[in-house]
Design an enzyme around this catalytic site. Structure first.
Site, PDB file in Angstrom:
ATOM      1  N   TYR A 105       0.825  -1.201   0.000  1.00 20.46           N
ATOM      2  CA  TYR A 105       0.000   0.000   0.000  1.00 20.46           C
ATOM      3  C   TYR A 105       0.865   1.259   0.000  1.00 20.46           C
ATOM      4  O   TYR A 105       1.805   1.391   0.781  1.00 20.46           O
ATOM      5  CB  TYR A 105      -0.930   0.041   1.218  1.00 20.46           C
ATOM      6  CG  TYR A 105      -1.649   1.361   1.346  1.00 20.46           C
ATOM      7  CD1 TYR A 105      -2.687   1.684   0.471  1.00 20.46           C
ATOM      8  CD2 TYR A 105      -1.270   2.313   2.284  1.00 20.46           C
ATOM      9  CE1 TYR A 105      -3.343   2.910   0.557  1.00 20.46           C
ATOM     10  CE2 TYR A 105      -1.902   3.536   2.374  1.00 20.46           C
ATOM     11  CZ  TYR A 105      -2.944   3.833   1.501  1.00 20.46           C
ATOM     12  OH  TYR A 105      -3.564   5.049   1.570  1.00 20.46           O
TER      13      TYR A 105
ATOM     14  N   HIS B 193      -4.550  16.699  -3.070  1.00 16.97           N
ATOM     15  CA  HIS B 193      -4.915  16.826  -1.659  1.00 16.97           C
ATOM     16  C   HIS B 193      -4.797  18.267  -1.140  1.00 16.97           C
ATOM     17  O   HIS B 193      -5.262  18.563  -0.041  1.00 16.97           O
ATOM     18  CB  HIS B 193      -4.047  15.899  -0.805  1.00 16.97           C
ATOM     19  CG  HIS B 193      -4.451  14.456  -0.896  1.00 16.97           C
ATOM     20  ND1 HIS B 193      -4.643  13.807  -2.083  1.00 16.97           N
ATOM     21  CD2 HIS B 193      -4.708  13.532   0.077  1.00 16.97           C
ATOM     22  CE1 HIS B 193      -4.989  12.548  -1.865  1.00 16.97           C
ATOM     23  NE2 HIS B 193      -5.045  12.361  -0.556  1.00 16.97           N
TER      24      HIS B 193
ATOM     25  N   ASN C 294       0.917  11.987   5.433  1.00 16.04           N
ATOM     26  CA  ASN C 294       0.160  11.036   6.244  1.00 16.04           C
ATOM     27  C   ASN C 294       0.619  11.122   7.701  1.00 16.04           C
ATOM     28  O   ASN C 294       1.469  10.361   8.144  1.00 16.04           O
ATOM     29  CB  ASN C 294       0.396   9.623   5.707  1.00 16.04           C
ATOM     30  CG  ASN C 294      -0.833   8.746   5.776  1.00 16.04           C
ATOM     31  OD1 ASN C 294      -0.731   7.544   5.673  1.00 16.04           O
ATOM     32  ND2 ASN C 294      -1.999   9.317   5.954  1.00 16.04           N
TER      33      ASN C 294
ATOM     34  N   TYR D 134     -17.226  30.157  46.992  1.00 15.83           N
ATOM     35  CA  TYR D 134     -16.465  29.095  46.338  1.00 15.83           C
ATOM     36  C   TYR D 134     -15.401  29.633  45.377  1.00 15.83           C
ATOM     37  O   TYR D 134     -14.326  29.031  45.230  1.00 15.83           O
ATOM     38  CB  TYR D 134     -17.414  28.192  45.539  1.00 15.83           C
ATOM     39  CG  TYR D 134     -18.247  27.240  46.354  1.00 15.83           C
ATOM     40  CD1 TYR D 134     -18.244  27.278  47.737  1.00 15.83           C
ATOM     41  CD2 TYR D 134     -19.046  26.301  45.716  1.00 15.83           C
ATOM     42  CE1 TYR D 134     -19.024  26.407  48.484  1.00 15.83           C
ATOM     43  CE2 TYR D 134     -19.824  25.415  46.447  1.00 15.83           C
ATOM     44  CZ  TYR D 134     -19.817  25.477  47.832  1.00 15.83           C
ATOM     45  OH  TYR D 134     -20.595  24.608  48.561  1.00 15.83           O
TER      46      TYR D 134
ATOM     47  N   ARG E  37     -12.617  30.327  47.845  1.00  9.54           N
ATOM     48  CA  ARG E  37     -12.263  29.208  48.719  1.00  9.54           C
ATOM     49  C   ARG E  37     -11.821  27.979  47.937  1.00  9.54           C
ATOM     50  O   ARG E  37     -10.960  27.212  48.384  1.00  9.54           O
ATOM     51  CB  ARG E  37     -13.469  28.876  49.596  1.00  9.54           C
ATOM     52  CG  ARG E  37     -13.125  27.974  50.754  1.00  9.54           C
ATOM     53  CD  ARG E  37     -14.313  27.422  51.518  1.00  9.54           C
ATOM     54  NE  ARG E  37     -15.582  28.091  51.346  1.00  9.54           N
ATOM     55  CZ  ARG E  37     -16.756  27.493  51.566  1.00  9.54           C
ATOM     56  NH1 ARG E  37     -16.785  26.211  51.924  1.00  9.54           N
ATOM     57  NH2 ARG E  37     -17.883  28.142  51.419  1.00  9.54           N
TER      58      ARG E  37
ATOM     59  N   PHE F 194      -1.677   7.249  11.840  1.00  9.30           N
ATOM     60  CA  PHE F 194      -2.057   8.612  11.470  1.00  9.30           C
ATOM     61  C   PHE F 194      -3.330   9.075  12.179  1.00  9.30           C
ATOM     62  O   PHE F 194      -3.688  10.247  12.116  1.00  9.30           O
ATOM     63  CB  PHE F 194      -2.299   8.686   9.956  1.00  9.30           C
ATOM     64  CG  PHE F 194      -3.175   7.569   9.448  1.00  9.30           C
ATOM     65  CD1 PHE F 194      -4.520   7.492   9.782  1.00  9.30           C
ATOM     66  CD2 PHE F 194      -2.644   6.568   8.655  1.00  9.30           C
ATOM     67  CE1 PHE F 194      -5.321   6.456   9.332  1.00  9.30           C
ATOM     68  CE2 PHE F 194      -3.441   5.527   8.191  1.00  9.30           C
ATOM     69  CZ  PHE F 194      -4.783   5.477   8.522  1.00  9.30           C
TER      70      PHE F 194
ATOM     71  N   GLU G 162     -12.463   5.042   5.013  1.00  9.60           N
ATOM     72  CA  GLU G 162     -12.027   5.736   6.219  1.00  9.60           C
ATOM     73  C   GLU G 162     -13.294   6.148   6.981  1.00  9.60           C
ATOM     74  O   GLU G 162     -13.754   7.282   6.900  1.00  9.60           O
ATOM     75  CB  GLU G 162     -11.156   6.933   5.827  1.00  9.60           C
ATOM     76  CG  GLU G 162      -9.893   6.465   5.102  1.00  9.60           C
ATOM     77  CD  GLU G 162      -9.197   7.545   4.293  1.00  9.60           C
ATOM     78  OE1 GLU G 162      -9.607   8.724   4.402  1.00  9.60           O
ATOM     79  OE2 GLU G 162      -8.263   7.211   3.553  1.00  9.60           O
TER      80      GLU G 162
END
Length: 508
Positions: free
Chosen positions: A55, A85, A197, A280, A283, A329, A414
């Protein structure tokens, strides 16, 4: 002069990250890293020569993993990957965020599990050292196949495409290469995938977020201690025995800080001197601030590991001859950490705004209304509390965890994503808001202490003195935004913690 820092993929720390990214320390590859990279590159060449189906080396990407690519098309495949991309949108990331991405990608590749030639990483490092920063749009990453889109934009200029920040101006990458009198990089098999990646955008943003958060956590204790004095609070609630029996580390640390800051103060009170207990927001500072400290340290651990992580796919192991395809990744560890830090920091603002309200509200403070002697004619710091309330409310929406979302991509190959990049991006919006909420409290606490009649503590006096070097007391109404921004700079650039640290020890 900054000393040269060697990258080997194993020893990058948050401190070193800051030196390189923020202070421009120069970087080089270690000899060991170069040798490891050569061995993994030889493995890539061997796999191609053996016509193995692996791959990302001899196949397409994502859903196209079953498409075998001929060796003579490897270079074109890598170029096509980067160009296709690089489709991000939105405003560009800051130069610091991009510097962090460049550094982290170089460091990950230096580990020698990615099959990238040393000269490719050397080119990335050279641009980092020259201050040439690719223009990277902030939006477009799902945080699961790595930060594919932003990393593609980061790499694109090295190939002669896209844009680069040069001395604050956007320039075409091809013009930068012409200026250098050189030709752009040409990627070999596996290199394009290895370069994009990974988790480097979200890691860079989260690391920068941690550096910012550190100053806010320290400032919260300092400014909170000033408010205790302004309201004549009761530090008996910070007694060490009380916190030791609970055993929460951040809580113990915060109580220790508050006691140190209030050392020698005559402005604070004892139980039943004015009141039996404080509200609060005074404190419970050790419990609330302390929990945020604990969250910070958890996130620091996640990021410290990711700074030196191998996060692309597949990874190559030359010692065993194995190419292992998996999912390093995936940004889930970082997505959860970014959401956790965002919530923890927002809580510092939540409790800070409540302390500010107690100072400006005469029914709660015993001080002049809105901290001005001529209320009515003057509004004093009335509207500063409005601003803090607005920012706190905005944070509540921003704190919805990005990591609980997922959306399938790549034709359902994916099918679970982290949204870590989204989590890291909105963390910085929250940090901007927290900075200004604390700045509002700092300004109001300083003004409230104008009415103090007793000696201040060692640490709080140093904080008050620093404030007054930059912001005068409020005598008549003026534009409040200037006071807020001035105080915000003192907090964010670390001057407040540094100045107080000269007098008392403040722990994180």
């Amino acid at each position: 002069m900054n000393r040269m820092i060697e990258l080997d993929g194993e020893h990058l720390t948050l401190e070193t990250f800051a030196k390189i990214v923020l202070h421009r320390a120069p970087v080089t590859l270690s000899d060991e890293a170069i040798q490891c990279m050569r061995l993994s590159r030889e493995m890539v060449d061997r796999l191609i020569g053996e016509n193995r189906t692996v791959y990302g080396i001899t196949t397409g990407f994502g859903k196209l993993c079953d498409t075998v690519i001929a060796p003579e098309q490897s270079e074109l495949l890598q170029l096509n990957l980067i160009r296709s991309h690089a489709c991000g949108v939105g405003e560009p990331l800051s130069e610091e965020a991009v510097r962090g991405m460049m550094l982290l990608r170089a460091n990950a590749l230096a580990k020698g599990y990615s099959g990238v030639r040393p000269n490719v990483v050397k080119c990335l490092i050279e641009w980092l050292n020259l201050g040439l920063h690719p223009v990277v749009p902030a939006q477009g990453s799902l945080g699961a196949s790595g930060d594919l889109t932003p990393l593609a934009h980061m790499i694109l200029p090295l190939l002669g495409y896209g844009e680069v920040w040069v001395n604050g101006k956007r320039e075409p990458a091809e013009a930068v290469w012409r200026t250098q009198g050189r030709s752009p990089l040409r990627l070999a098999a596996k290199e394009g995938l290895a370069l994009i990646n990974g988790t480097q955008m979200m890691t860079s943003l989260l690391a920068l977020g941690l550096l910012r958060a550190k100053q806010l956590i320290l400032a919260a204790d300092i400014v909170g201690a000033m408010t205790v004095e302004a309201l004549r609070g009761i530090p008996h609630a910070f007694h060490p025995l009380l916190h030791e029996v609970r055993g929460q580390i951040g809580q113990i640390t915060t109580a220790t800080n508050l006691r140190a800051l209030l050392t020698d103060s005559a402005q604070v009170t004892q139980p039943d001197e004015i009141r039996v207990q404080d509200a609060y927001s005074l404190r419970c500072m050790p419990q609330v601030h302390g929990a945020s400290k604990d969250a910070y340290h958890y996130v620091e651990g996640v990021v410290s590991r990711e700074l030196n992580a191998a996060t692309d796919n597949p990874l190559l192991f030359p010692k065993t001859g194995e190419a292992v395809s998996g999912g390093n990744f995936h940004g889930q560890p970082l997505a959860l950490a970014a959401d956790f830090l965002a919530i923890a920091m927002a809580e510092l603002a939540n409790i800070s705004e409540r302390r500010t309200e107690r100072m400006v509200n005469p029914q709660l403070s015993g001080l002049p209304a809105f901290l001005t002697n001529q209320s009515g004619l003057h509004s004093g710091y009335m509207i500063l509390q409005y601003v803090a309330a607005s920012l706190v409310s905005e944070n509540k929406g921003l704190c919805h965890p990005a990591s609980v979302d997922s959306i399938p991509s790549s034709a359902n190959q994916e099918d679970h994503v982290s949204m870590g990049a989204t989590a890291a991006r909105k963390l910085h919006q929250i940090l901007d808001n927290v900075t200004r909420v604390l700045a509002v409290e700092y300004v109001c606490a300083g003004q409230a202490l104008e009415f103090a009649k007793h000696r201040l503590g060692k640490g709080t006096w140093a904080a008050y003195r620093l404030l007054r070097q930059h912001i005068p007391p409020l005598v008549e109404d003026r534009e409040g935004h200037r006071d807020i921004e001035t105080a915000a700079r003192l907090i964010q650039d670390g001057r407040l913690a540094e100045e107080v640290g000269k007098t008392v020890t403040i722990l994180l």
